[in-house]
Motif scaffolding. Structure first.
Motif, PDB file in Angstrom:
ATOM      1  N   MET A  32       6.216  -1.040  -7.937  1.00  0.00           N
ATOM      2  CA  MET A  32       6.234  -1.485  -6.562  1.00  0.00           C
ATOM      3  C   MET A  32       6.185  -0.270  -5.637  1.00  0.00           C
ATOM      4  SD  MET A  32       8.847  -4.281  -4.972  1.00  0.00           S
ATOM      5  CE  MET A  32       8.495  -5.537  -6.165  1.00  0.00           C
ATOM      6  N   THR A  33       5.413  -0.370  -4.576  1.00  0.00           N
ATOM      7  CA  THR A  33       5.269   0.762  -3.677  1.00  0.00           C
ATOM      8  C   THR A  33       6.422   0.817  -2.682  1.00  0.00           C
ATOM      9  OG1 THR A  33       3.987  -0.465  -2.034  1.00  0.00           O
ATOM     10  CG2 THR A  33       2.755   0.567  -3.841  1.00  0.00           C
ATOM     11  N   LYS A  34       6.570   1.955  -2.065  1.00  0.00           N
ATOM     12  CA  LYS A  34       7.625   2.144  -1.087  1.00  0.00           C
ATOM     13  C   LYS A  34       7.447   1.187   0.092  1.00  0.00           C
ATOM     14  CE  LYS A  34      10.018   5.763   1.423  1.00  0.00           C
ATOM     15  NZ  LYS A  34      10.133   7.181   1.681  1.00  0.00           N
ATOM     16  N   SER A  35       6.196   0.957   0.499  1.00  0.00           N
ATOM     17  CA  SER A  35       5.909   0.033   1.601  1.00  0.00           C
ATOM     18  C   SER A  35       6.350  -1.382   1.255  1.00  0.00           C
ATOM     19  CB  SER A  35       4.421   0.067   1.926  1.00  0.00           C
ATOM     20  OG  SER A  35       4.117  -0.848   2.956  1.00  0.00           O
ATOM     21  N   ASN A  36       6.109  -1.811   0.023  1.00  0.00           N
ATOM     22  CA  ASN A  36       6.541  -3.144  -0.412  1.00  0.00           C
ATOM     23  C   ASN A  36       8.058  -3.251  -0.416  1.00  0.00           C
ATOM     24  OD1 ASN A  36       3.968  -4.128  -0.727  1.00  0.00           O
ATOM     25  ND2 ASN A  36       3.904  -3.798  -2.936  1.00  0.00           N
ATOM     26  N   ASP A  37       8.741  -2.201  -0.875  1.00  0.00           N
ATOM     27  CA  ASP A  37      10.203  -2.184  -0.879  1.00  0.00           C
ATOM     28  C   ASP A  37      10.741  -2.331   0.540  1.00  0.00           C
ATOM     29  OD1 ASP A  37      10.284  -1.857  -3.622  1.00  0.00           O
ATOM     30  OD2 ASP A  37      10.652   0.298  -3.544  1.00  0.00           O
ATOM     31  N   ILE A  38      10.150  -1.592   1.472  1.00  0.00           N
ATOM     32  CA  ILE A  38      10.591  -1.652   2.868  1.00  0.00           C
ATOM     33  C   ILE A  38      10.351  -3.041   3.439  1.00  0.00           C
ATOM     34  CG2 ILE A  38      10.142  -0.781   5.195  1.00  0.00           C
ATOM     35  CD1 ILE A  38       9.571   1.970   3.847  1.00  0.00           C
ATOM     36  N   ASN A  39       9.179  -3.608   3.168  1.00  0.00           N
ATOM     37  CA  ASN A  39       8.867  -4.943   3.675  1.00  0.00           C
ATOM     38  C   ASN A  39       9.800  -6.001   3.097  1.00  0.00           C
ATOM     39  OD1 ASN A  39       6.778  -4.040   5.301  1.00  0.00           O
ATOM     40  ND2 ASN A  39       5.222  -4.391   3.746  1.00  0.00           N
ATOM     41  N   GLN A  40      10.144  -5.885   1.814  1.00  0.00           N
ATOM     42  CA  GLN A  40      11.075  -6.828   1.191  1.00  0.00           C
ATOM     43  C   GLN A  40      12.456  -6.703   1.817  1.00  0.00           C
ATOM     44  OE1 GLN A  40      10.986  -6.138  -3.061  1.00  0.00           O
ATOM     45  NE2 GLN A  40       9.888  -8.057  -3.373  1.00  0.00           N
ATOM     46  N   THR A  41      12.893  -5.480   2.064  1.00  0.00           N
ATOM     47  CA  THR A  41      14.195  -5.260   2.679  1.00  0.00           C
ATOM     48  C   THR A  41      14.235  -5.841   4.082  1.00  0.00           C
ATOM     49  OG1 THR A  41      14.542  -3.250   1.384  1.00  0.00           O
ATOM     50  CG2 THR A  41      15.877  -3.494   3.357  1.00  0.00           C
ATOM     51  N   ILE A  42      13.193  -5.615   4.846  1.00  0.00           N
ATOM     52  CA  ILE A  42      13.129  -6.162   6.213  1.00  0.00           C
ATOM     53  C   ILE A  42      13.162  -7.681   6.179  1.00  0.00           C
ATOM     54  CG2 ILE A  42      11.632  -6.418   8.243  1.00  0.00           C
ATOM     55  CD1 ILE A  42      10.768  -3.481   7.736  1.00  0.00           C
ATOM     56  N   GLU A  43      12.443  -8.290   5.255  1.00  0.00           N
ATOM     57  CA  GLU A  43      12.436  -9.757   5.146  1.00  0.00           C
ATOM     58  C   GLU A  43      13.820 -10.287   4.765  1.00  0.00           C
ATOM     59  OE1 GLU A  43      10.195 -12.091   6.011  1.00  0.00           O
ATOM     60  OE2 GLU A  43       9.141 -10.379   6.857  1.00  0.00           O
ATOM     61  N   LYS A  44      14.504  -9.599   3.856  1.00  0.00           N
ATOM     62  CA  LYS A  44      15.860 -10.021   3.475  1.00  0.00           C
ATOM     63  C   LYS A  44      16.805  -9.929   4.663  1.00  0.00           C
ATOM     64  CE  LYS A  44      15.525  -8.839  -1.405  1.00  0.00           C
ATOM     65  NZ  LYS A  44      15.966  -7.950  -2.482  1.00  0.00           N
ATOM     66  N   ILE A  45      16.687  -8.856   5.447  1.00  0.00           N
ATOM     67  CA  ILE A  45      17.531  -8.697   6.633  1.00  0.00           C
ATOM     68  C   ILE A  45      17.238  -9.810   7.632  1.00  0.00           C
ATOM     69  CG2 ILE A  45      18.021  -7.225   8.635  1.00  0.00           C
ATOM     70  CD1 ILE A  45      17.434  -4.802   6.727  1.00  0.00           C
ATOM     71  N   LYS A  46      15.959 -10.083   7.888  1.00  0.00           N
ATOM     72  CA  LYS A  46      15.583 -11.135   8.834  1.00  0.00           C
ATOM     73  C   LYS A  46      16.098 -12.497   8.381  1.00  0.00           C
ATOM     74  CE  LYS A  46      11.259 -11.110  10.116  1.00  0.00           C
ATOM     75  NZ  LYS A  46       9.798 -10.889  10.139  1.00  0.00           N
ATOM     76  N   ASP A  47      15.967 -12.799   7.095  1.00  0.00           N
ATOM     77  CA  ASP A  47      16.449 -14.075   6.566  1.00  0.00           C
ATOM     78  C   ASP A  47      17.961 -14.195   6.705  1.00  0.00           C
ATOM     79  OD1 ASP A  47      13.852 -14.713   5.887  1.00  0.00           O
ATOM     80  OD2 ASP A  47      14.105 -14.255   3.746  1.00  0.00           O
ATOM     81  N   THR A  48      18.662 -13.109   6.428  1.00  0.00           N
ATOM     82  CA  THR A  48      20.121 -13.123   6.528  1.00  0.00           C
ATOM     83  C   THR A  48      20.557 -13.324   7.977  1.00  0.00           C
ATOM     84  OG1 THR A  48      20.285 -11.638   4.622  1.00  0.00           O
ATOM     85  CG2 THR A  48      22.234 -11.849   6.001  1.00  0.00           C
TER      86      THR A  48
END
Length: 47
Positions: free
Chosen positions: A1-17
């Motif tokens: 997984m690329t760093k960009s994908n990791d960042i996007n997943q983290t942002i989505e988790k934060i937004k969902d929370t």
């Protein structure tokens, strides 16, 4: 997984929370410049 994908997943988790909390707090735990934990503390208001 690329760093960009990791960042996007983290942002989505934060937004969902954040979206799931009506009253309360969302805390990010950061180590070495990376989010390692998301904490949710929700308050339930009784009428």
């Amino acid at each position: 997984m690329t760093k960009s994908n990791d960042i996007n997943q983290t942002i989505e988790k934060i937004k969902d929370t954040v979206a799931s909390v009506k009253y309360g707090t969302v805390t990010l735990v950061i180590q070495d410049g990376h989010v390692v934990q998301i904490e949710k503390n929700e308050k339930i208001r009784l009428k």
